[in-house]
Motif scaffolding. Structure first.
Motif, short mmCIF file in Angstrom:
data_model
loop_
_atom_site.label_atom_id
_atom_site.label_comp_id
_atom_site.label_asym_id
_atom_site.label_seq_id
_atom_site.Cartn_x
_atom_site.Cartn_y
_atom_site.Cartn_z
N GLN A 147 0.88 -1.19 0.00
CA GLN A 147 0.00 0.00 0.00
C GLN A 147 0.90 1.22 0.00
OE1 GLN A 147 -2.79 -1.03 3.29
NE2 GLN A 147 -4.38 -0.38 1.85
N ASP A 148 0.44 2.26 -0.69
CA ASP A 148 1.27 3.46 -0.73
C ASP A 148 0.46 4.66 -0.25
OD1 ASP A 148 -0.40 3.99 -2.87
OD2 ASP A 148 1.20 4.63 -4.20
N HIS A 149 1.11 5.78 -0.21
CA HIS A 149 0.49 7.05 0.20
C HIS A 149 0.73 8.04 -0.92
CE1 HIS A 149 -0.13 5.97 4.50
NE2 HIS A 149 0.90 5.18 4.28
N THR A 168 1.01 12.78 -5.57
CA THR A 168 2.42 12.68 -5.93
C THR A 168 2.64 11.31 -6.57
OG1 THR A 168 3.10 11.52 -3.94
CG2 THR A 168 2.95 13.91 -3.78
N GLY A 169 3.86 11.01 -6.92
CA GLY A 169 4.19 9.67 -7.40
C GLY A 169 4.15 8.64 -6.29
N GLY A 170 4.05 9.09 -5.05
CA GLY A 170 4.04 8.20 -3.89
C GLY A 170 5.02 8.70 -2.85
N LEU A 206 3.47 -7.42 -13.62
CA LEU A 206 2.14 -6.80 -13.68
C LEU A 206 1.90 -6.16 -12.33
CD1 LEU A 206 -0.58 -9.20 -15.12
CD2 LEU A 206 0.01 -6.90 -15.92
N TYR A 207 1.58 -4.90 -12.35
CA TYR A 207 1.32 -4.16 -11.11
C TYR A 207 -0.15 -3.76 -11.19
CZ TYR A 207 1.60 0.44 -8.58
OH TYR A 207 1.41 1.55 -7.80
N ALA A 208 -0.97 -4.45 -10.37
CA ALA A 208 -2.41 -4.19 -10.40
C ALA A 208 -2.79 -3.31 -9.22
CB ALA A 208 -3.18 -5.51 -10.34
N TYR A 235 -3.78 -0.91 -14.29
CA TYR A 235 -2.57 -1.72 -14.40
C TYR A 235 -1.38 -0.82 -14.69
CZ TYR A 235 -4.41 -6.51 -14.62
OH TYR A 235 -4.97 -7.73 -14.33
N ASN A 236 -0.22 -1.21 -14.15
CA ASN A 236 1.03 -0.64 -14.60
C ASN A 236 1.89 -1.78 -15.12
OD1 ASN A 236 0.65 2.19 -13.85
ND2 ASN A 236 0.61 1.39 -11.77
N ALA A 237 2.76 -1.46 -16.06
CA ALA A 237 3.55 -2.48 -16.76
C ALA A 237 4.96 -2.60 -16.19
CB ALA A 237 3.60 -2.14 -18.25
N ARG A 238 5.15 -2.16 -14.97
CA ARG A 238 6.47 -2.04 -14.36
C ARG A 238 6.28 -2.16 -12.85
NH1 ARG A 238 5.06 2.43 -11.73
NH2 ARG A 238 3.39 3.56 -12.70
N PHE A 239 7.39 -2.18 -12.12
CA PHE A 239 7.28 -2.15 -10.66
C PHE A 239 6.85 -0.75 -10.21
CE2 PHE A 239 10.30 -5.78 -10.76
CZ PHE A 239 9.63 -6.63 -9.89
N GLY A 240 6.15 -0.68 -9.08
CA GLY A 240 5.80 0.62 -8.50
C GLY A 240 7.04 1.28 -7.91
N ASP A 241 6.99 2.57 -7.84
CA ASP A 241 8.07 3.33 -7.22
C ASP A 241 7.39 4.26 -6.21
OD1 ASP A 241 10.24 4.82 -6.55
OD2 ASP A 241 10.87 5.29 -8.59
N PRO A 242 7.45 4.03 -4.92
CA PRO A 242 8.44 3.27 -4.15
C PRO A 242 8.04 1.86 -3.74
CG PRO A 242 7.22 4.63 -2.61
CD PRO A 242 6.60 4.84 -3.99
N GLU A 243 7.00 1.27 -4.33
CA GLU A 243 6.61 -0.07 -3.88
C GLU A 243 7.70 -1.10 -4.14
OE1 GLU A 243 4.79 2.07 -5.53
OE2 GLU A 243 2.71 2.04 -4.90
N CYS A 244 8.43 -0.95 -5.23
CA CYS A 244 9.51 -1.88 -5.57
C CYS A 244 10.54 -1.97 -4.43
CB CYS A 244 10.20 -1.41 -6.85
SG CYS A 244 11.51 -2.48 -7.43
N1 GLY Z 1 3.80 4.59 -6.60
C1 GLY Z 1 2.90 4.54 -7.67
C2 GLY Z 1 3.47 4.14 -8.96
O1 GLY Z 1 4.60 3.70 -9.07
O2 GLY Z 1 2.78 4.25 -9.96
#
Ligand code: GLY
Ligand code: AMP
Length: 430
Positions: A214-216, A228-230, A271-273, A287-296
């Motif tokens: 989970q992100d903020h 923001t991007g997270g 796959l980032y759902a 969906y995102n086609a990459r790792f999340g940032d900062p989730e990765c």
């Molecule tokens: N933290 C959200 C993203 O990478 O899209």
């Protein structure tokens, strides 16, 4: 083997850190290269200047450096077809090709796919002009969810509380606010619930869950202020029980992979759902086609596998060799330190001193950092550092991460002080 990592953010620093521990890089001559990399990545990789939009140049570099695997971090090169160009040249790539990357590159593509495959998601209408969109609004109730179809650096979604705000938002989108990304706008039903992210590796056939998070997204404490991007994330996300996770795999990710394969667009990569946990069960937000940032960053802290071998298996269609991706049970949490001004115009050049924090053993991933003429570490972007720690639960990981934050000297930076609050409240039984 030699590996090339594309990207320069905190996500790529976490990938570089984990790749550097891979057996693939254990031979005397094996090298990890990063293009363009950053000062943190430079601890693990040789950073090289390369225009990743110039596919011919990337292919040539792979030949020169005898690259056995390319790992593509961000979405733009994927949507731009870098994966296709490299595969055509016989280079193994982690990351989907252009057709499959439309899952992130086009909201309309994904919504249509969900409809064809019966995947639970918000109802929607694709619109190609302001007139069409204004008419379509009649079919929805406030709050209105408006999405520019293409890549818009995370800024392409507007949630409008009133019809007037929705009309103004549509007008902005169709007047070119997002360039070609806004030539088409998806209007969709607003879903209520808690958001959670699920990550899975796939080679187009096999699917391997690789953690939840989970992100903020909002800039301010208490989840207020602009998106923001997270600003921070943690993994795992206990709100997604094993049962719900299995349901999401069965109803959302598996039919996505199967449908793309059957339609001749096999998806290979991560796959980032983004899911909404609604009263009717998990539904797909995007969906995102990459790792999340900062989730990765938090996933890599927990991953108990050889990342290089795992990504190579994915690239070579051998993911079935893995019965599971083992993850530590510990919670990992990351706090983003951003430069003053973010998510508006960030102040660049502010000095950063990490020595005390690193002496205490903190894991600090670099995002927007650079070295100035004197070799000093300075801020060079919006999100600058990802201060990451582990613990038995969110509260322990949170305490460790903030202890590290407090040991960092970055006067022109700031961070949220409440990353993980939602889960910390639940842990207290609140
Ligand atoms: N933290 C959200 C993203 O990478 O899209
Ligand atoms: P997206 O870029 O599609 O992830 O949208 C950005 C954010 O907007 C999501 O993380 C959600 O918080 C919110 N959002 C997007 N679509 C919906 C929806 N249909 N209902 C409620 N919130 C949404």
């Amino acid at each position: 083997m030699n590996i090339l990592l594309i990207g320069s953010g905190g996500r790529e620093h976490a990938l570089a850190w984990k790749l550097a521990q891979s057996r693939l890089l254990a031979g005397g001559g094996d090298r990890l290269y990063a293009a363009p990399g950053n000062p943190g990545i430079a601890d693990h990789a040789e950073c090289i200047v390369l225009d990743v939009a110039d596919h011919e140049a990337v292919v040539q570099l792979c030949a020169e450096k005898r690259i056995g695997l390319v790992v593509i971090g961000p979405e733009a090169p994927l949507v731009d077809g870098l994966g296709d160009s490299l595969r055509a040249a016989g280079v193994a790539v982690f990351g989907p090709d252009r057709a499959a990357a439309q899952l992130e590159g086009s909201k309309g593509f994904t919504k249509d796919l969900c409809e064809r495959a019966g995947i639970p998601t918000a109802s929607y209408v694709r619109t190609r002009s302001l007139d069409e969109a204004l008419t379509a609004l009649d079919r929805f109730e406030a709050p209105f969810v408006l999405k520019a179809d293409g890549l818009a650096a995370g800024k392409g979604v507007v949630i409008a509380e009133t019809r007037a705000d929705a009309e103004a938002g549509l007008s902005d989108m169709f007047s070119g606010q997002f360039g070609s990304a806004g030539a088409e706008v998806v209007i969709e039903e607003f879903m209520r619930g808690e958001e959670v992210s699920v990550f899975a590796l796939t080679d187009g056939t096999a699917i391997l869950p690789i953690g939840t998070a989970q992100d903020h997204k909002r800039v301010g404490d208490g989840d207020v202020g602009p998106n923001t991007g997270g600003m921070g994330a943690y993994s795992p996300a206990p709100v997604l029980s094993e049962e719900l996770q299995n349901q999401a795999m069965r109803e959302i990710l598996a039919p996505t992979v199967q449908t793309l394969r059957e339609e001749g667009m096999p998806y290979s990569g991560v796959l980032y759902a983004g899911l909404m946990l609604t009263d009717q069960g998990p539904k797909l937000v995007e969906y995102n086609a990459r790792f999340g940032d900062p989730e990765c960053q938090v996933l890599m802290m927990r991953l108990d596998e050889d990342l290089g071998e795992l990504l190579l298996a994915c690239a070579e269609g051998r993911l079935e060799e893995y019965p599971e991706a083992r993850m530590q049970a510990q919670t990992a949490l990351t706090v983003v330190m951003a430069a003053d001004g973010y998510p508006g115009t960030p102040r660049k050049g502010g000095l950063i001193d990490l020595r005390e924090a690193e002496a205490q053993g903190a894991k600090v991933f670099h995002a927007g950092t650079a070295r100035d003429a004197d070799g000093q570490l300075v801020a060079s972007g919006g999100r600058v550092l990802n201060v990451t720690a582990s613990g038995a639960n969110v509260r322990e990981a949170q305490a460790a991460a903030y202890a590290a934050v407090d040991a960092i000297d970055f006067p022109s930076g700031f961070c949220r002080r409440d990353i993980g609050w939602r889960e910390a409240v639940r842990e207290r039984g609140g």
